[in-house]
Design a protein around this motif. Sequence first.
Motif, short mmCIF file in Angstrom:
data_model
loop_
_atom_site.label_atom_id
_atom_site.label_comp_id
_atom_site.label_asym_id
_atom_site.label_seq_id
_atom_site.Cartn_x
_atom_site.Cartn_y
_atom_site.Cartn_z
N TYR A 65 -30.25 -28.02 60.38
CA TYR A 65 -29.83 -28.33 59.02
C TYR A 65 -29.84 -27.06 58.17
O TYR A 65 -30.73 -26.22 58.29
CB TYR A 65 -30.75 -29.36 58.36
CG TYR A 65 -30.68 -30.76 58.95
CD1 TYR A 65 -29.76 -31.10 59.92
CD2 TYR A 65 -31.56 -31.73 58.50
CE1 TYR A 65 -29.72 -32.37 60.46
CE2 TYR A 65 -31.53 -33.02 59.01
CZ TYR A 65 -30.60 -33.33 59.99
OH TYR A 65 -30.57 -34.60 60.51
N GLN A 122 -24.03 -23.62 49.67
CA GLN A 122 -23.63 -25.00 49.45
C GLN A 122 -22.43 -25.04 48.50
O GLN A 122 -22.41 -24.35 47.49
CB GLN A 122 -24.80 -25.78 48.82
CG GLN A 122 -24.46 -27.22 48.44
CD GLN A 122 -25.67 -27.95 47.88
OE1 GLN A 122 -26.63 -28.19 48.59
NE2 GLN A 122 -25.64 -28.28 46.60
N HIS A 182 -19.47 -35.64 45.46
CA HIS A 182 -20.11 -36.63 46.33
C HIS A 182 -21.11 -37.51 45.57
O HIS A 182 -21.17 -38.73 45.78
CB HIS A 182 -20.87 -35.94 47.46
CG HIS A 182 -20.01 -35.40 48.55
ND1 HIS A 182 -18.68 -35.69 48.70
CD2 HIS A 182 -20.30 -34.56 49.58
CE1 HIS A 182 -18.19 -35.07 49.74
NE2 HIS A 182 -19.16 -34.37 50.30
N TYR A 227 -32.24 -35.51 54.90
CA TYR A 227 -30.98 -34.76 54.93
C TYR A 227 -30.05 -35.25 53.83
O TYR A 227 -30.21 -36.34 53.28
CB TYR A 227 -30.28 -34.91 56.29
CG TYR A 227 -29.56 -36.24 56.43
CD1 TYR A 227 -28.22 -36.38 56.03
CD2 TYR A 227 -30.21 -37.36 56.93
CE1 TYR A 227 -27.56 -37.61 56.14
CE2 TYR A 227 -29.56 -38.59 57.04
CZ TYR A 227 -28.24 -38.70 56.64
OH TYR A 227 -27.60 -39.90 56.73
N TYR A 228 -29.06 -34.41 53.51
CA TYR A 228 -27.93 -34.84 52.69
C TYR A 228 -26.71 -34.03 53.11
O TYR A 228 -26.83 -32.89 53.55
CB TYR A 228 -28.22 -34.70 51.19
CG TYR A 228 -28.39 -33.29 50.68
CD1 TYR A 228 -27.35 -32.63 50.02
CD2 TYR A 228 -29.60 -32.59 50.83
CE1 TYR A 228 -27.49 -31.34 49.54
CE2 TYR A 228 -29.75 -31.31 50.36
CZ TYR A 228 -28.70 -30.68 49.70
OH TYR A 228 -28.85 -29.40 49.23
N LEU A 229 -25.57 -34.64 53.00
CA LEU A 229 -24.32 -34.01 53.42
C LEU A 229 -23.55 -33.48 52.22
O LEU A 229 -23.50 -34.10 51.16
CB LEU A 229 -23.43 -35.01 54.16
CG LEU A 229 -23.94 -35.53 55.51
CD1 LEU A 229 -23.00 -36.61 56.04
CD2 LEU A 229 -24.05 -34.40 56.51
N LYS A 259 -18.77 -31.39 55.36
CA LYS A 259 -19.16 -31.62 56.74
C LYS A 259 -20.48 -30.94 57.10
O LYS A 259 -20.90 -30.96 58.26
CB LYS A 259 -18.05 -31.13 57.68
CG LYS A 259 -16.75 -31.91 57.55
CD LYS A 259 -15.70 -31.39 58.51
CE LYS A 259 -14.40 -32.19 58.38
NZ LYS A 259 -13.35 -31.70 59.31
N GLU A 260 -21.13 -30.34 56.11
CA GLU A 260 -22.36 -29.60 56.35
C GLU A 260 -23.58 -30.44 56.02
O GLU A 260 -23.60 -31.15 55.00
CB GLU A 260 -22.37 -28.31 55.54
CG GLU A 260 -21.25 -27.36 55.91
CD GLU A 260 -21.25 -26.10 55.08
OE1 GLU A 260 -20.96 -25.03 55.64
OE2 GLU A 260 -21.54 -26.19 53.87
N THR A 261 -24.60 -30.36 56.87
CA THR A 261 -25.82 -31.13 56.68
C THR A 261 -26.92 -30.21 56.16
O THR A 261 -27.21 -29.17 56.75
CB THR A 261 -26.29 -31.77 58.00
OG1 THR A 261 -25.21 -32.53 58.55
CG2 THR A 261 -27.48 -32.69 57.76
N LEU A 316 -24.24 -40.52 53.55
CA LEU A 316 -24.23 -39.15 53.06
C LEU A 316 -25.64 -38.56 52.96
O LEU A 316 -25.83 -37.36 53.08
CB LEU A 316 -23.56 -39.07 51.68
CG LEU A 316 -22.03 -39.11 51.64
CD1 LEU A 316 -21.55 -39.18 50.20
CD2 LEU A 316 -21.45 -37.89 52.34
N THR A 317 -26.62 -39.42 52.73
CA THR A 317 -28.00 -38.98 52.60
C THR A 317 -28.91 -40.17 52.89
O THR A 317 -28.48 -41.33 52.83
CB THR A 317 -28.28 -38.43 51.18
OG1 THR A 317 -29.65 -38.07 51.07
CG2 THR A 317 -27.93 -39.44 50.11
#
Length: 260
Positions: free
Chosen positions: A6, A14, A22, A202-204, A207-209, A245-246
Amino acid sequence: MDPCTYKRYHLHDQDSRKFLDHYFSDKAEMIFGEDGLKFPIKNLTRTFAAGHIKGDILLDLSNSSLVHHLYSACEFFKDIIVLKVKDRCILELKRWVDKRTGAFHWGHAAKHHVDIEGKSHQLEDKDIKVRSSMQHVVKCDLEKENMTEPIVLPPADCIISAWLLDIISKDQDDYIRYLRKFSGLLKPRGHFILIGNLGMTYYLVGKETFHGFSCDEEFVRKALEGEDFIIDDCKIHKRTAVSDLTDYKAVIFIVAHKKK
């Protein structure tokens, strides 16, 4: 996906605009409005309306290019100094402050503020006030002893930190270390307002985590008390959003002040 892969908010780049789209936009498909917008706005409005938290300088240490948590605060402080770790966040925020074409739209948040305050007729004034208060946006390095080196900031009357500690901290020790750094920016008996997620890993963004540090209410309370804070108010809002998403479980809102 392996959590070890991650990304980290303050170490990687970011996309600020995608993050706002989002989680904080006014789009019909944005389902985090109750958790990320209405809950903190309601509690911030109530907190500042009590009249106990005010002064010359408010420091903002928050995720991405957020604005909505400052609409209430701008009425009670002469200056808001916003600290950001990434240039992209600074550019996105300044685009809004300077009313540039393509800036993120925060009108829905401003309207919610004035509606709660019973001052719907002051919507335009609210935008002007918060923009004029946010003239100092400073890049910082969270790992330096003086995070804003070479600038030395005056001690703040209040700090607001929204959704930051739980994404920059890799574990409990890290969380306490950063909290201690933030506390060092406050005046004696200064106030600390913390907004964060509980139980998030986690959160998106696109396409990145990105990494999230999973903690609970008990840990957050003990961390603050361990750094000589007295907790004045604590509210927990259980998650309402249904999304992959999270994975946060709840949102926490805490008001505290330093003992000395």
